[in-house]
Structures are given as structure tokens and as C-alpha cells.
Design an enzyme around this catalytic site. Structure first.
Site, PDB file in Angstrom:
ATOM      1  N   HIS A 262      30.896  83.741  49.395  1.00  0.00           N
ATOM      2  CA  HIS A 262      30.287  85.058  49.125  1.00  0.00           C
ATOM      3  C   HIS A 262      28.807  84.994  49.518  1.00  0.00           C
ATOM      4  CE1 HIS A 262      29.576  88.894  47.183  1.00  0.00           C
ATOM      5  NE2 HIS A 262      28.465  88.367  46.705  1.00  0.00           N
ATOM      6  N   ASP A 264      25.511  86.938  50.095  1.00  0.00           N
ATOM      7  CA  ASP A 264      24.830  88.217  49.919  1.00  0.00           C
ATOM      8  C   ASP A 264      24.077  88.550  51.202  1.00  0.00           C
ATOM      9  OD1 ASP A 264      25.702  88.934  47.366  1.00  0.00           O
ATOM     10  OD2 ASP A 264      24.285  87.556  46.437  1.00  0.00           O
ATOM     11  N   ASP A 374      31.696  91.272  44.114  1.00  0.00           N
ATOM     12  CA  ASP A 374      30.436  91.275  43.383  1.00  0.00           C
ATOM     13  C   ASP A 374      29.742  92.609  43.549  1.00  0.00           C
ATOM     14  OD1 ASP A 374      28.111  90.460  42.125  1.00  0.00           O
ATOM     15  OD2 ASP A 374      27.256  89.582  43.934  1.00  0.00           O
ATOM     16  N   HIS A 580      25.189  95.461  48.115  1.00  0.00           N
ATOM     17  CA  HIS A 580      25.180  95.493  46.650  1.00  0.00           C
ATOM     18  C   HIS A 580      24.027  94.751  45.963  1.00  0.00           C
ATOM     19  CE1 HIS A 580      27.889  91.883  47.262  1.00  0.00           C
ATOM     20  NE2 HIS A 580      27.012  91.397  46.426  1.00  0.00           N
TER      21      HIS A 580
HETATM   22 ZN    ZN Z   1      26.779  89.339  45.770  1.00  0.00          ZN
END
Ligand code: ZN
Length: 1088
Positions: A262, A264, A374, A580
Site C-alpha cells: 500500500h 500512499d 485505506d 486519500h
Molecule cells: Zn493510505
């Protein structure tokens, strides 16, 4: 000789733990033998790269630089700098036949290049320090040269004293290790076996027979092992094998394991660093794929893959190879993993449209799952948006962070506000960065809340955010645990395999959850970084306008060029910023510098294209030879609704051309022939009341029959009045009374005035930018310190307005204008806040006289009701909620709505509507929101006001006073999309007014008009806004005829199977269809 385990669980367990400890007893334990031989590298040289923002430094350029010698122990920096190293290795001849690794620790992230190609990421966190030079060293191949690109940041950026702290910009990173070492694979394998047995002994329930068997076995292994004598290793392996070969029964839970990282897209590091993080992580993944043929990896976010394609083409080719094999698996379908609450409905669809375009084009097929592990809450309209975009499966995780209530399902049908359903799964291990450990597997099966209904769950393993994804340890662990008695079964798998199995075997058994998935945490993100939210709303509106105008131009003109090239580019910038951690306001300051540059680009280019498109429309394409001297003032309405509103036309100081500065005096008004202003405002600009058809334009043709607005002083208060409303404003700018014309029902609470600014302490437990905690509500302080009392600014007849200023603190203040226009159903508040606070929050509250159990909030393509009370823990936890353009409290026959043009945080309790305006968190961005903000909101009481567009009279319909009948939604759109005025030289034979598209009812909103990406058909997208089934007709005045109308999905592909329900019919200039509550329908018009 008698030998046996002492019956002491703890000592035996800890003995096993110390046997493979990386910290304790490494001089005598097994772990200490992992690297039996070590040597220095032959030479280490260095070049410090210049700081090149957003530009990927090509390896070919790097190698031409002058590298100079450096030593282990030296420091490199500062934060965000890049340093390149050339490492020359001459492996000792005695190591021939051994596995040899280069070991590197720069206290940061790094990427190894071999023969000019990126090979593998390194990361000091989580000990990702090894780059394998050779699995079995050859005598004639002992010399190696690698380049290492060191990035001066860690996995979580460079926080100063703590992870989410703003970065320390002067951090230095020490190169503590650069060496070659023999890696003893036999020791490694034994470590994994000891670890597995130890973990089973430790984490299986204490009374478990299997747990004790594991404990006995690991103890026996240690007894048999002489760490200094590798010939004993085989015996140890035999002891563990006997245990590990015992299989599971058929009924065991199955864990579908998938590698994942994951990453970001921006957070504690800027976008530019994410581009490199992707290369580091995915190169590690590729190396693992080479070694482990069954290993699978799921990868979301088209944007990240697109960056890699541009920056690291070699890696990209390798990824495509494994994607073809079905092992590197693109998932998600969206451009980025966006925020789940704040993006507008159309933007959510564009996330899929542009994302799936990319996946289909580059990987041969669109994704089947929406992947959003997320994010900080999930809109109740997401299920339909997914369905609209061809997706029926959804995976997320974050809801396990709920502070108060445990969500009751892990695998379930999620039904949105429209009734559309998707199959949803939350991996029950409550983590999307698993390490493949026994305890995680056990946690997954034990936590799983749908036992009995289903016996399978997903398991995402791999370090995210630059930790380089799955590691060899993880894959080895999971491989060993495929089928061991006592543990859930592990299947290296794919999302499609997992969801297909659930659909086939368990689908009918599963529970259902309807409405939004509310995350009981991070609800400060609806408000933090207010300017980002405002720009997001503005840019969403702007791109909408550009598409509408250019579609009209395309249809009306023979040779119009639709901005096919620019539009996707601008959309992608907007979608990127909806990531996000960006749109929610939870990134570091550097990220917002980039984000605002993106917004600037969208605004500048978007406005240019828009202006050009509209000029073309009104000149009918004859832009080369406009008829001279015919400058017209034209007003455009970009919305699906007819509107009658007061507009301001900036008075030009002299001559022609756009006004540069507002004229201060009335005498300086434009000499052009133009209808006489009906009023000049306090800045000297002309005011008119105009009536413009939906999606249309009109020459300036003022409506004169409108009843005037007026303001009077009365008993120390100002009374503002028009044909619909009467508002009583006190010296602090508060609304003390508010009546609908002809009614004595006060919309405002008897005791507490509305438009009351209130301050709260806003100190969360940890997540500064993210969390506003429930206890903030106990710290309410009204802002009552008046700097300048209310005074009259504009006197009517079209507009009356007041202004006042309040002091929040020594540093912060509020300046506000309260505006009531003739004929307007709402009182508008144009607000400016100079804001320099520390962990305090500003809200504005509207205590109403309404009695209601629930409040209603605008969301993507519809609305949602949430409690106005605190009955249960679920109600209580929703003390701050996300809404878009309006919130509303209604009882039968009467209601009050609050409209806004860029706010998202709301709350309702005991008939008080509150809107969150500004926060002041200090981490991860110390300067978040420290500036002057401008925004508007409006207060709109309603009792079913119906407007007759012909006579412009208004009637109160007391028994139908719903927010639907009062057109709250329409008026919120109007607040957000002011009528647009432009002066253009144009043809005289242009019709004086036109409505290009109109709807038979305001219940159905024509949200989007665009050209289809594939074949230049016209796509029109509608949604039902009131929550009731109806039949609606869209009529167009465009000159070409509709020859066919086809129902399409969000990807603009023909829909099959829904035609009957929609019952779509068309004539040459209209389409008619049936639409259900909150349904989204897209139609492709052919023939245009
Ligand atoms: Zn994230």
C-alpha cells in the site's frame, strides 16, 4: 540417556525465541550464523545529485558524473536529497559456491541498479538490507559493480520526533553498512522453521494439543542443533518436517494470501518521492516473482503504474510480463485510491473511467474489484458508482479502526442508498500490510465475523509506503504454512479467485449492510486544509462547465475541436489530488505546494478552454470574422435548472475589454449600450435580475417585475426582507429571527440565534490533521467579540446586504457580509476568516425551531439521513459527518437547510445544524490552514416554496414543505455555480436566449454532458435527487437530431439488461426514461 522437555511453557518458548533472536545471544545462537563470512567492498564512490523537482534522473546521465571516494560511517543529507554510490565488489575466492549478498544500510530508502537497470529496493526500516549478488558464486565471476541511489528519507518521510510530525528538513543519514557477506541458506531455512514452531506454540490457544506438540518439536530441534556444526542442521530439519507434514482437516478456514504494497500516492513525502517508492517496491516484487513461481502481487492505482511506465521503462516491461502471467495483478480500477467521501459523484466516476481506461489499455482488461483499503469513510453512493462502472466487488480495511463500534461483518453485501449492491470484504486480520506470521493467520480466522456463512478470507501481505512490499521472509513463511494441522489453510491467490469462490459458495448466505460505511475516526479530515477542499469543488465545477460548453460547440459547429487532449490531463490532476491523504488534508506541507500548483493549472487552462469554447458557441464558429461592433453581454447558466437570480456585472472603468479593477464610483460605469442597471452595489458594480434557462445562455435582458428586497433598522436590529424571506439580524451579525413570507413561523430557535460562530478546543489523541474527538464538543465558546457592528452595505432594490467583523483572537478575525437578493429563497453569508490558531476549530451554528429525528445531507448523486440525536453508541459516534453542498433539518411541512460552497464537515444534534469551517492542526503540516479563507454559505428555510417561472410569484404550500419540493438541492447547486457573465463580439442573428438542455423536473439532475471518449457520441448523465421513482424527459434545442439513444455505463459502454426498467425512449430532440430513487443513468445520444 533420559532427555525431555521440562513442563515449563514459558521457559521453553523463550528458549526458542532467543535461539533466533536478532538482538540477544547472536554470538551463540542460530541467527548469528546467518552471515558466517563478511568482507569490505573493493571501492565505494559517491556523487551528490542536484535537487531536481519532479524530474527523473536517468541512469545514463548519472554514470557520466564524477564519483569521489567515501567511507562507511559518513553522513549524507539533507532530507529529500539524492545521493548516488558506485560500489565495486571483489568477492574472496574462498567464497566460491556460496550465496553472496551485498549488504547496505544508509538509514534510508535506496534503489540498486545493475547494468544500468533498477534491480531492487532497499529500506533500512524492516531490515531490507540485502541485495543478492550471486546464489552460488562462480570462480570466474567474482567481480561486481552496482550503483545505489540513496533517497534521504525513510519509509515515513523524515518526521521530526515522531512519525506524523512535519519533516525535519536538515536530517542527515549515516551509511552504517556497505559490505559483502556469505548468506547461509541452510541457516535461513532453519530459522524460518524454528520461528514457525515457536509462533504456533506461542499463539495457538494455551490448552491446544497442537501448540504443545509445536513446543516439544522446537525444543527438540534446538537440542539437536549445534550452531557451529552445519552437519547437525539436517537432523533439525527432519524433526520439524515430521511435525509440519501433518495436514489440516477439510473444514479449516482458507486464507487467500496476496502480496501487496500500500503506497500512499503522497503523504509524509511528496508525489515525486512516490514515483521512486513505486520503483523500489515493485522491483523487489519482480525479484521475488523470479524466485517464487506461485507468488502473487496485487497493485492498485493507475497513476502509480503510469508514473513507473514513464520513469522506469525497463521495470515496466518486467511488470507487464508478470501481469500477463496473472501474477502481478492490477486491481482497484481507479486512477488513485481516492478519498471515499469528499470527491463529487462525477469525479468518483472519472476515477474509474480514467483508471479502467489505463488498466484496459496497458493490461488488456479492466479491473474487477474496487480496492480501497485505506480511506476515511465510504459514501453510501459508492456501491452504485462501482456498479455503474462495471465493478461488483469491493475490498477495504479501514473500518477496523472504528473507535466505538465494531463493524459486524467481514464478508457481506454492501447496499448503497440506491439499492445497488456489491460484494464487500474486509480482510479480518485488520491489516493490509501483513507479514505472513502465524499470529496474523490465527487472528484472521478467529476475528472473522461471518464464520459458518463463509470459510474464507483475504490476507494482504507486504510492507507499504516504501517498505518494499512483500519480503522473502513473508513468502517463505506463507509457503510453509500452506497446509499445517492447527493453522488456517493458506492459498497464494488472486482477488478474482477469492471473490469468485465467495460468490459461488457463500454468496447466498451473507448478511447485508445498507447505507454508508461510516468510519468512527479521522472525521477532522472533512475540514482540514480548507483551501484544498475549496479548490477541489471549484475544479470539479469548472471541468463540468468545460465539457458542457465544448459538447454544445461540437454539435453546433462544423469544425469544432473538442479538447480531447487537454481534458483527460486536467481531470487526472484533479483526480490525483483526490488521493486519500491529499484531499483529506493529512499530508505534509510540500504535498500541498504541489497540489495547489495542480489546481492552478486546472483553473488557468480550464478557464481558457472554457472561454474559447463559449466564444465559439456564440459566434457560431465564425471566430475569424466576427461582425464588428456587436459586443454583447451574455450570461451563461451551466446547470440543469432554470434560474432567476441577481447578477453583478463589473463596471468597466473605460472603453472595452474586461474590467481590471472594480470601479469605485457610479459615474465611471461603462459607456457601452447595455440595459440600465437596476442597482449599483457598494463597490459601484451594476446589478441586474436575470432569468436564464437550464444549460443555456441569454443576452442581458433584465427581469423587471421582481419584488424588491429591502432592509430597515428596527428595535436595534436590521430586518432584511424580500418576497420570500424576512431575517432579523443583530449587531453581532446573528440571525435572531427568520420567517418565510406570509408566515409567522420563526425558523430560528427561540433562545439561541443562528449564524453564531463558535470555537472549540481541537486536541486529538494522536492523529492531529485527521481527528476531531467527541470531547471537543464540551469546549464550545461562542465568538462574541465585535470589532465592527453590523451596518448596511447595500440598500436594494435587488440586493440588500449587511457587514460586520468579529474577533476570534489577537490573530484571527471574521469579516462577513450577509446578503439577501430579490427573489432569493436563501440568506447568503459571504465570509472571510483570517485564521492563525493552534488546535482550535471554528464552526458556525444554526439552532432551528425544527423538530426532527434525523438530519439530511447531500452526498454524491443523492442524499443520506443521519441522526439528530444520540440514542445508541452508533448514533453517538457519528458526531461529525461528511456532507456536500447542503444539510437540512425538516419536520412535516417545514424545514431549514444550510447550503455551502466548499465545506464538508457537518453535525446535527437536538435540532442545531453546525457546519465545521476551519481547523488548525500542526501535524503533519505545521502551516495547515494558516491563511485568510473565503467561503460562502446560506440559510434556507422552506415550506414547499413553489416558483412559477412565468409570473415570478411565489406561493407557500404549507403541507408540502419537504426539502425536495423546496428545491434545496437546486439552490445549493446555484450557490456553487454562479451565473457566468461575459462580453463577447458576436453575430447578431444569435437567438437572444437559449436553453440547450432542459429537464421536465428538478427531481432529475442532468449532471454531466460530455463527448464519449470512443466515438464522439454525446454522453448525458442523470441522477434522481429526491429519493423517489419518476419518469423524466430531457429536451434539447441543439440543431442536430437524436437518431438513437443508448443506455451506457460509467465506462461509456452499452449496458445490457437494464433497458426494460429504464424504459428509455427518444424523439428527435428529447429522451424520456424512468429513474429510481438516487439512480444514476447515463445515455449516449447518437446522431448528434
Ligand atoms: Zn493510505
Amino acid at each position: 540417556m533420559e532427555q525431555g522437555v521440562l513442563k515449563h511453557r514459558r521457559t521453553t518458548l523463550e528458549r526458542a525465541e532467543k535461539f533466533i533472536s536478532t538482538i540477544y545471544f547472536t554470538d551463540v545462537n542460530l541467527q548469528g550464523k546467518l552471515y558466517p563470512k563478511k568482507a569490505d567492498v573493493k571501492s565505494l564512490t559517491h556523487w551528490a545529485a542536484p535537487n531536481l523537482k519532479d524530474e527523473h534522473l536517468r541512469f545514463e546521465k548519472v554514470v557520466k558524473q564524477k564519483f569521489t571516494p567515501v567511507k562507511v560511517g559518513q553522513q549524507f543529507g539533507p532530507t529529500w536529497a539524492t545521493h548516488w554510490f558506485r560500489v565495486d565488489v571483489e568477492v574472496p575466492v574462498e567464497w566460491v559456491g556460496s550465496e553472496v549478498h551485498l549488504r547496505w544500510n544508509s538509514g534510508s530508502e535506496a534503489l540498486v541498479y545493475v547494468e544500468g537497470k533498477p534491480r531492487q529496493g532497499l529500506c533500512s526500516e524492516y531490515d531490507r538490507l540485502d541485495y543478492p549478488l550471486s546464489e552460488s558464486l562462480q570462480a570466474d565471476n567474482r567481480s561486481f559493480t552496482v550503483y545505489i541511489e540513496m533517497a534521504c528519507n525513510g519509509m515515513f518521510g523524515a518526521g521530526d520526533n515522531g512519525m506524523i510530525a512535519p519533516p525535519d528538513l536538515n536530517r542527515q543519514f549515516t551509511l552504517s553498512c556497505c559490505e559483502v557477506a556469505v548468506f547461509d541458506r541452510r541457516v535461513y531455512n532453519l530459522i524460518r522453521e524454528v520461528e514457525l514452531l515457536h509462533d504456533m506454540a506461542k499463539h495457538l490457544p494455551e490448552g491446544s494439543e497442537r501448540g504443545y506438540q509445536a513446543l516439544y518439536t522446537v525444543n527438540a530441534m534446538i537440542n539437536a542443533c549445534d550452531v557451529n556444526d552445519p552437519t547437525t542442521f539436517q537432523k533439525c530439519h527432519e524433526i520439524s518436517s515430521k511435525f509440519l507434514q501433518q495436514k489440516n482437516g477439510d473444514s479449516q478456514h482458507t486464507t487467500y494470501a496476496m502480496g501487496h504494497a500500500h503506497i500512499d500516492t503522497a503523504w509524509l513525502w511528496p508525489y515525486s518521492e512516490t514515483r521512486r517508492k513505486c520503483a523500489r517496491s515493485w522491483s523487489c516484487t519482480i525479484r521475488l516473482m523470479e524466485k517464487y513461481p506461485e507468488f502473487t502481487f496485487t497493485c492498485s492505482q493507475a497513476q502509480q503504474l503510469d508514473w513507473l511506465r514513464r520513469d522506469y521503462y525497463d521495470l515496466w516491461c518486467e511488470i507487464k510480463k508478470y501481469a500477463k502471467e496473472g501474477r502481478f495483478i492490477p486491481v482497484g480500477g481507479t486512477w488513485v485510491e481516492m478519498d471515499g467521501l469528499i470527491p463529487g459523484g462525477e469525479a468518483c466516476i472519472r476515477q474509474f473511467l480514467l483508471g479502467q481506461n489505463f488498466f484496459a489499455q496497458e493490461f488488456g482488461a479492466p479491473c474487477k474489484e474496487f480496492w480501497l483499503p485505506d480511506t476515511f469513510g465510504y459514501s453510501g453512493q459508492l456501491p452504485q458508482i462501482m456498479r455503474h462502472c462495471g465493478i461488483s466487488r469491493f475490498l477495504t480495511q479501514k473500518l477496523s479502526w472504528n473507535l466505538v463500534n465494531k463493524f459486524p461483518h467481514h464478508t457481506f453485501w454492501w447496499e448503497g442508498i440506491s439499492g445497488h449492491r456489491v460484494l464487500a470484504h474486509f480482510p479480518p486480520g485488520n491489516d493490509y500490510g501483513m507479514k505472513g506470521k502465524v499470529e496474523e493467520l490465527l487472528r484472521s480466522s478467529q476475528n472473522f465475523k461471518d464464520k459458518g456463512r463463509s470459510d474464507k478470507s483475504a490476507f494482504l501481505f507486504g510492507f507499504g509506503d516504501g517498505g518494499n512490499g512483500p519480503s522473502e521472509d513473508m513468502v517463505e513463511r506463507l509457503n510453509k504454512m500452506k497446509d499445517i494441522d492447527g493453522l488456517p489453510r493458506v492459498k497464494m491467490s488472486t482477488p478474482d479467485e477469492f471473490f469468485s469462490a465467495v460468490e459461488e459458495e457463500d454468496g447466498g448466505n451473507l448478511c447485508r449492510w445498507t447505507g454508508e460505511l461510516y468510519l468512527e475516526m479521522h472525521n477532522g479530515t472533512y475540514t482540514t486544509h480548507a483551501r484544498v477542499k475549496k479548490m477541489n469543488r471549484l475544479c470539479e465545477m469548472l471541468l463540468h462547465d468545460v465539457e458542457f460548453v465544448h459538447t454544445v460547440a461540437f454539435i453546433e459547429l462544423i469544425a469544432h475541436v473538442y479538447p480531447y487532449g487537454q481534458l483527460p490531463k486536467l481531470w487526472k490532476l484533479l483526480l490525483l489530488n483526490q488521493f486519500h491523504d491529499v484531499l483529506p488534508g493529512s499530508s505534509i506541507g510540500m504535498v500541498y505546494k504541489d497540489a495547489h500548483e495542480h489546481y492552478e493549472e486546472i483553473m488557468t487552462q480550464g478557464n481558457e478552454i472554457l472561454a474559447k469554447g463559449f466564444r465559439d458557441v456564440v459566434r457560431k464558429g465564425n471566430f475569424l470574422f466576427p461582425k464588428p461592433g456587436q459586443t454583447k453581454c451574455i450570461i451563461r447558466n451551466n446547470l440543469s435548472f432554470d434560474r432567476t437570480e441577481v447578477i453583478v456585472i463589473e463596471t468597466e472603468p473605460s472603453g472595452s475589454g474586461p474590467a481590471k479593477k472594480p470601479a469605485k464610483k457610479r459615474q465611471k460605469r461603462s459607456p457601452q449600450k447595455q440595459a440600465k442597471a437596476q442597482q449599483y452595489n457598494s463597490e459601484g458594480h451594476a446589478l441586474y435580475c436575470v432569468n436564464i434557462g437550464s444549460y443555456g445562455y441569454s443576452f442581458l435582458d433584465p427581469v423587471t417585475s421582481i419584488q424588491p428586497a429591502e432592509v430597515q433598522e428596527q428595535d436595534g436590529m436590521y430586518v432584511m426582507k424580500n418576497s420570500l424571506l424576512e431575517a432579523h439580524i443583530d449587531q453581532q451579525g446573528r440571525v435572531v429571527h427568520m420567517y418565510l413570507a406570509g408566515s409567522d413561523r420563526d425558523a430560528v430557535d427561540k433562545e439561541y440565534p443562528a449564524n453564531q460562530f463558535v470555537m472549540y478546543d481541537d486536541i486529538p489523541l494522536y492523529w492531529d490533521a485527521w481527528d476531531v474527538m467527541d470531547y471537543h464538543m464540551e469546549t464550545r465558546k461562542a465568538v462574541t467579540d465585535v470589532i465592527s457592528e453590523t451596518e448596511v452595505l447595500d440598500q436594494g432594490p435587488l440586493r440588500v446586504s449587511l457587514k460586520f467583523s468579529l474577533r476570534i483572537s489577537d490573530k484571527s478575525r471574521i469579516n462577513q457580509q450577509i446578503i439577501l437578493d430579490a427573489g432569493s429563497p436563501f440568506l447568503r453569508f459571504n465570509t472571510e476568516v483570517e485564521w492563525y490558531e493552534n488546535r482550535r476549530m471554528l464552526k458556525v451554528e444554526f439552532p432551528t425551531s425544527v423538530h426532527a429525528r434525523e438530519a439530511t445531507y447531500d452526498i454524491q448523486f443523492g442524499h443520506i439521513r443521519r441522526p439528530n440525536h444520540r440514542n445508541t453508541s452508533w448514533d453517538t459516534a457519528r458526531f461529525e459527518v461528511c456532507g456536500h453542498k447542503w444539510s437540512d433539518l425538516s419536520e412535516h411541512g417545514f424545514g431549514v437547510a444550510v447550503l455551502n460552497d466548499c465545506k464538508y464537515g457537518h453535525s446535527a444534534l437536538d435540532n442545531v445544524l453546525r457546519m465545521s469551517l476551519l481547523r488548525s492542526p500542526k501535524a503533519p503540516d505545521r502551516m495547515a490552514d494558516m491563511e485568510t479563507h473565503t467561503f460562502s454559505y446560506a440559510l434556507m428555510p422552506h415550506a414547499g416554496i413553489r416558483m412559477d417561472p412565468h409570473t415570478l410569484t411565489y406561493a407557500l404550500m404549507h403541507h408540502f414543505g419537504t426539502l425536495q419540493e423546496a428545491d434545496v438541492n437546486k439552490h445549493a447547486y446555484c450557490l456553487n455555480s454562479p451565473l457566468y457573465t461575459v462580453k463577447i463580439e458576436c453575430d447578431l442573428d444569435l437567438p437572444p436566449s437559449t436553453s440547450f438542455f432542459s429537464m421536465s423536473t428538478t427531481q432529475v439532475v442532468l449532471e454531466t454532458i460530455k463527448l464519449s471518449q470512443a466515438d464522439r457520441g454525446v454522453i448525458v448523465r442523470f441522477y434522481e435527487a429526491h429519493g423517489g421513482t419518476c419518469r423524466a424527459t430531457m429536451t434539447t434545442s441543439l440543431r442536430r437530431q437524436i437518431t438513437n439513444a443508448v443506455l451506457v455505463d460509467g465506462l461509456e459502454l452499452k449496458l445490457k439488461g437494464e433497458e426494460d426498467q429504464v424504459d428509455l425512449t427518444h424523439t428527435e430532440n428529447s429522451i424520456t426514461f424512468t429513474i429510481k430513487p438516487f439512480q444514476i443513468i447515463a445515455v449516449k445520444l447518437i446522431g448528434f
